[in-house]
Design an enzyme around this catalytic site. Structure first.
Site, PDB file in Angstrom:
ATOM      1  N   HIS A  16       7.464  -0.927   4.227  1.00 14.31           N
ATOM      2  CA  HIS A  16       6.364  -0.343   4.996  1.00 14.31           C
ATOM      3  C   HIS A  16       4.986  -0.767   4.503  1.00 14.31           C
ATOM      4  O   HIS A  16       3.987  -0.492   5.169  1.00 14.31           O
ATOM      5  CB  HIS A  16       6.454   1.184   4.939  1.00 14.31           C
ATOM      6  CG  HIS A  16       6.235   1.720   3.563  1.00 14.31           C
ATOM      7  ND1 HIS A  16       7.187   1.605   2.566  1.00 14.31           N
ATOM      8  CD2 HIS A  16       5.170   2.327   3.012  1.00 14.31           C
ATOM      9  CE1 HIS A  16       6.713   2.134   1.458  1.00 14.31           C
ATOM     10  NE2 HIS A  16       5.488   2.575   1.696  1.00 14.31           N
TER      11      HIS A  16
ATOM     12  N   HIS B 193      -0.836  -0.858   4.188  1.00 16.50           N
ATOM     13  CA  HIS B 193       0.162   0.200   4.365  1.00 16.50           C
ATOM     14  C   HIS B 193       0.339   0.434   5.864  1.00 16.50           C
ATOM     15  O   HIS B 193      -0.520   1.039   6.504  1.00 16.50           O
ATOM     16  CB  HIS B 193      -0.314   1.488   3.676  1.00 16.50           C
ATOM     17  CG  HIS B 193       0.749   2.518   3.538  1.00 16.50           C
ATOM     18  ND1 HIS B 193       1.211   3.255   4.605  1.00 16.50           N
ATOM     19  CD2 HIS B 193       1.444   2.927   2.454  1.00 16.50           C
ATOM     20  CE1 HIS B 193       2.145   4.092   4.181  1.00 16.50           C
ATOM     21  NE2 HIS B 193       2.310   3.902   2.884  1.00 16.50           N
TER      22      HIS B 193
END
Length: 164
Positions: free
Chosen positions: A71, A86
């Site tokens: 992620h 992120h």
């Protein structure tokens, strides 16, 4: 400046990792990012409703980390500045579902190189927000970020990190 003196780079340009809407970090709906706890930065919300899209490197550097679950990733520039990307909020909870890395840790990349595929449909169906913070994580190196809010195409300059 003396004959042998080197000028210090004081800015780092951050490029949009995908097409979207740029927002100041303070508007990210997550207190850790919005409060600057991880460092100064910028965020971008994807403008596409496509089932998947590609995230590109926002700076030139070396891939220092692809986080477990895929992620997020970190790049280190030639000046040693670490930049974290992120993808989405609370996406670590998906344990890798929705992300495919296109590079390996240690790879050298240029700004604009593809880093990961985001399977956005999977992430949206899990109820996660796809807003993507881009953070200069070392507060001793990055003192702030000047953000160009609004729509941005992939590769456009969206922020300037002020380097210490």
């Amino acid at each position: 400046m003396g004959f042998f003196a080197k000028s210090k780079d004081t800015d780092l340009t951050i490029h949009a990792p995908f097409e979207g809407t740029v927002i100041p970090m303070s508007e990210v709906p997550d207190p850790v990012f919005a409060g600057g706890m991880l460092g100064a930065g910028v965020a971008i919300r994807p403008s596409t409703d496509a089932d998947e899209f590609t995230v590109h490197a926002p700076v030139t550097g070396r891939v220092s980390n692809i986080f477990h679950g895929g992620h997020a990733f970190a790049l280190v520039t030639k000046l040693g500045t670490q930049v974290l990307v992120h993808v989405g909020l609370d996406t670590v909870e998906l344990k890798g579902a929705g992300f495919t890395a296109l590079v390996e840790e240690g790879a050298k990349v240029k700004a604009g190189d593809p880093i990961m595929t985001v399977h956005a449909k999977v992430i949206r169906e899990a109820g996660k927000d796809l807003v993507t913070p881009i953070v200069g994580t070392d507060k001793s190196q990055v003192s702030g970020a000047e953000v160009t809010a609004g729509p941005a195409t992939q590769g456009a300059a969206i922020a300037t990190f002020s380097l210490v």
